[in-house]
Design an enzyme around this catalytic site. Structure first.
Site, PDB file in Angstrom:
ATOM      1  N   SER A   1       0.831  -1.211   0.000  1.00 14.03           N
ATOM      2  CA  SER A   1       0.000   0.000   0.000  1.00 14.03           C
ATOM      3  C   SER A   1       0.862   1.255   0.000  1.00 14.03           C
ATOM      4  CB  SER A   1      -0.898   0.011   1.244  1.00 14.03           C
ATOM      5  OG  SER A   1      -1.808  -1.053   1.205  1.00 14.03           O
TER       6      SER A   1
ATOM      7  N   ARG B   1       1.569   4.254  -3.061  1.00 12.21           N
ATOM      8  CA  ARG B   1       1.314   5.667  -2.756  1.00 12.21           C
ATOM      9  C   ARG B   1       2.586   6.500  -2.855  1.00 12.21           C
ATOM     10  NH1 ARG B   1      -2.445   2.421  -0.535  1.00 12.21           N
ATOM     11  NH2 ARG B   1      -4.487   3.204   0.119  1.00 12.21           N
TER      12      ARG B   1
ATOM     13  N   ASP C   1      -6.888  -8.540   3.970  1.00  8.33           N
ATOM     14  CA  ASP C   1      -6.115  -9.421   3.084  1.00  8.33           C
ATOM     15  C   ASP C   1      -5.614 -10.680   3.801  1.00  8.33           C
ATOM     16  OD1 ASP C   1      -6.454  -7.724   0.938  1.00  8.33           O
ATOM     17  OD2 ASP C   1      -4.647  -6.577   1.376  1.00  8.33           O
TER      18      ASP C   1
ATOM     19  N   LYS D   1     -12.076  -9.537  -4.325  1.00  4.13           N
ATOM     20  CA  LYS D   1     -10.621  -9.345  -4.310  1.00  4.13           C
ATOM     21  C   LYS D   1     -10.019  -9.946  -5.582  1.00  4.13           C
ATOM     22  CE  LYS D   1     -10.347  -6.995  -0.561  1.00  4.13           C
ATOM     23  NZ  LYS D   1      -9.987  -5.573  -0.684  1.00  4.13           N
TER      24      LYS D   1
ATOM     25  N   ARG E   1     -12.381 -14.602  -2.952  1.00  5.09           N
ATOM     26  CA  ARG E   1     -11.530 -15.272  -1.953  1.00  5.09           C
ATOM     27  C   ARG E   1     -12.315 -16.148  -1.001  1.00  5.09           C
ATOM     28  NH1 ARG E   1      -7.015 -10.718  -0.630  1.00  5.09           N
ATOM     29  NH2 ARG E   1      -5.735 -11.317  -2.419  1.00  5.09           N
TER      30      ARG E   1
ATOM     31  N   ARG F   1      -2.555 -14.474  -2.749  1.00  4.23           N
ATOM     32  CA  ARG F   1      -2.716 -14.822  -1.329  1.00  4.23           C
ATOM     33  C   ARG F   1      -3.341 -16.203  -1.139  1.00  4.23           C
ATOM     34  NH1 ARG F   1      -0.751 -10.144   0.765  1.00  4.23           N
ATOM     35  NH2 ARG F   1      -1.507  -8.241  -0.221  1.00  4.23           N
TER      36      ARG F   1
HETATM   37  C1  S3P Z   1      -5.525  -1.548  -0.177  1.00  6.15           C
HETATM   38  C2  S3P Z   1      -6.801  -1.639   0.328  1.00  6.15           C
HETATM   39  C3  S3P Z   1      -7.529  -2.913   0.484  1.00  6.15           C
HETATM   40  C4  S3P Z   1      -6.639  -4.138   0.313  1.00  6.15           C
HETATM   41  C5  S3P Z   1      -5.659  -3.974  -0.801  1.00  6.15           C
HETATM   42  C6  S3P Z   1      -4.780  -2.750  -0.585  1.00  6.15           C
HETATM   43  C7  S3P Z   1      -4.908  -0.213  -0.286  1.00  6.15           C
HETATM   44  O1  S3P Z   1      -8.570  -2.938  -0.477  1.00  6.15           O
HETATM   45  O2  S3P Z   1      -7.415  -5.292   0.094  1.00  6.15           O
HETATM   46  O3  S3P Z   1      -4.825  -5.120  -0.891  1.00  6.15           O
HETATM   47  O4  S3P Z   1      -3.671  -0.130  -0.464  1.00  6.15           O
HETATM   48  O5  S3P Z   1      -5.618   0.788  -0.183  1.00  6.15           O
HETATM   49  P1  S3P Z   1      -9.992  -2.253  -0.115  1.00  6.15           P
HETATM   50  O6  S3P Z   1      -9.702  -0.979   0.525  1.00  6.15           O
HETATM   51  O7  S3P Z   1     -10.754  -2.073  -1.384  1.00  6.15           O
HETATM   52  O8  S3P Z   1     -10.647  -3.242   0.812  1.00  6.15           O
END
Ligand code: S3P
Length: 448
Positions: A29, A33, A327, A354, A358, A400
């Protein structure tokens, strides 16, 4: 589901005690970003510890296509020279995000308020995933979207010349949707507001503030988080250190708990409370789990997670906890298969959308390996015990699912195979090397 390259099946077999120290790669994440925010800053952002996995490399490619200069030096540090907020340029080709929901949805926010056309494509898994959740707020801001019915990829977004600031209450608990709206709001004059009834990971808010955006976060009388972002800020480039990904750490942590005799330390794990639901759950299940050497890195608390093989017991995981471990359910289901009693997981509706469905992929994997379980439309019950293993798991292009069931095989009576491990490269290319260094018996199927 269609798969672009040859599939690589693997088998995990009952292993001796896992032992040693492991360092998981950077958080996915934060890696996405970091590249995106660097692309919006004038001057050079440096990134240490970037996750060099396919999902993030696709985001790096997209930022280049939108005009940023993105390079990796020989020492592994990444350098991003951006164009300033509002300065992205029209890409001359489609943006291919591969398997990455986060990369694609956040980038839709970035370009959704720029007055040019961007076309998004991905792999067969990404083309199945719902994009309406991010397109709806972008349309409210004035973006035009040309998409397949059901708002799936491939799709093209053309941002308006004068985007409208909106106030958006999230209909699903999704950090991706929240982040898409906030990133779009960066290039809108005025205040963009996101109302989040259930808190999700807060990396976007923290990093926006770090790069110099003006934003406020309040709690409304109904408990919702209200995030207000002032548009058109000037971003200051940052020196970022990406902490270790708790969602990758989950695999060696769970393996250390279920393989008899194990004693494993996973170093450098990010402990942001919006991400630690699995650790809380494992402790409730009776895990011998200690967090040592807590420290700060890059604005986040991190620590080393020390686990020893434990006799786990079934618990009920409440729906409210789902966003902080969204996750981690596949590997929790695997740990639950080795626990005494039944583990009940509630509030799992988002697992259906996902990288694969999942919930059904986990249930099918449990069924293939003789684990007693029950699947509801948004819940799963797993009862531990019995003779586990002997099956082959369909991974449906989901990294995963592949990693979780390989972990299962390390502690089960019979080996567990997965039909394909290539997708593990989307988030955790080091998985095989890291796990085998701890003593895990994971080999190409056929060599077992
Ligand atoms: C993420 C948010 C999650 C997660 C993904 C990464 C992110 O998804 O499942 O692997 O970096 O903002 P959601 O916010 O749609 O649940």
């Amino acid at each position: 589901m269609a798969h672009s390259g040859p599939m690589k099946p693997m088998t995990a077999a009952r292993s001796g005690a896992l032992a040693g120290r492991a360092r998981v790669p950077g958080d996915k994440s934060i890696s996405h970003r970091s590249l995106m925010f660097g692309a919006l800053s004038i001057g050079e952002t440096t990134i240490d510890g970037l996750l060099e996995a396919d999902d993030v490399l696709n985001t790096a490619g997209a930022m280049r296509a939108l005009g940023a200069d993105v390079v990796r030096d020989a020492g592994g540090r990444w350098h991003v020279r951006g164009l300033g907020v509002g300065g992205l340029i029209e890409p001359s080709n489609v943006l291919d995000f591969g398997n990455a929901g986060t990369g694609s949805r956040l980038c839709m926010g970035l370009v959704g308020t720029h007055p040019f056309a961007t076309t998004f494509v991905g792999d067969a898994s990404l083309h199945k995933r719902p994009m309406g959740r991010v397109l709806a707020p972008l349309r409210e801001m004035g973006a035009e979207v040309l998409a397949r019915s059901g708002d799936r990829l491939p799709l093209t977004i053309r941002g308006p010349k004068s985007p409208t600031p909106i106030s958006y209450r999230l209909p699903v608990a999704s950090a991706q949707v929240k982040s898409c709206v906030l990133l779009a709001g960066l290039n809108v004059a005025g205040v963009t507001t996101v109302i989040e009834p259930v808190a999700t990971r807060d990396h976007t808010e923290k990093m926006l503030a770090g790069f110099g955006a003006e934003l406020s976060i309040e709690t409304a009388s109904d408990g919702a988080r209200v995030i207000r972002l002032q548009g058109r800020p000037e971003f200051r480039p940052q020196a970022i250190t990406v902490p270790g990904d708790p969602s990758s750490a989950a695999f060696p942590i769970a393996a250390g708990l279920i393989v008899p005799g194990s004693d494993v330390v996973v170093e450098n794990v990010m402990l942001n409370p919006t991400r630690t639901g699995l650790l809380d759950t494992l402790v409730e299940m009776g895990a011998d789990l200690a967090i040592v050497n807590r420290r700060l890195s890059g604005g986040e608390e991190i620590g080393d997670v020390h686990v020893r093989h434990s006799v786990l017991k079934g618990v009920t995981v409440p729906a409210e906890r789902a966003p902080s471990m969204i996750d981690e359910y596949p590997v929790l289901a695997v740990a639950a298969a080795f626990a005494e009693g039944t583990t009940t997981m509630l509030g799992l509706d988002e697992l259906r959308v996902k990288e694969s469905d999942r919930l059904s992929a986990v249930a099918a994997g449990l069924a293939a390996n003789g684990v007693v379980h029950e699947e509801g439309h948004d819940w799963l019950k797993v009862t531990g015990g019995g003779r586990i293993g002997g099956g082959t798991v369909a991974t449906h292009m989901d990294h995963r699912i592949a990693m979780a069931f390989l972990v299962m095989g390390l502690a089960s009576g019979e080996p567990v195979s997965v039909d394909d491990v290539t997708m593990i490269n989307t988030s955790f290319p080091e998985f095989h090397g890291l796990m085998t260094a701890l003593g895990a018996a994971i080999v190409p199927a056929g060599d077992a």
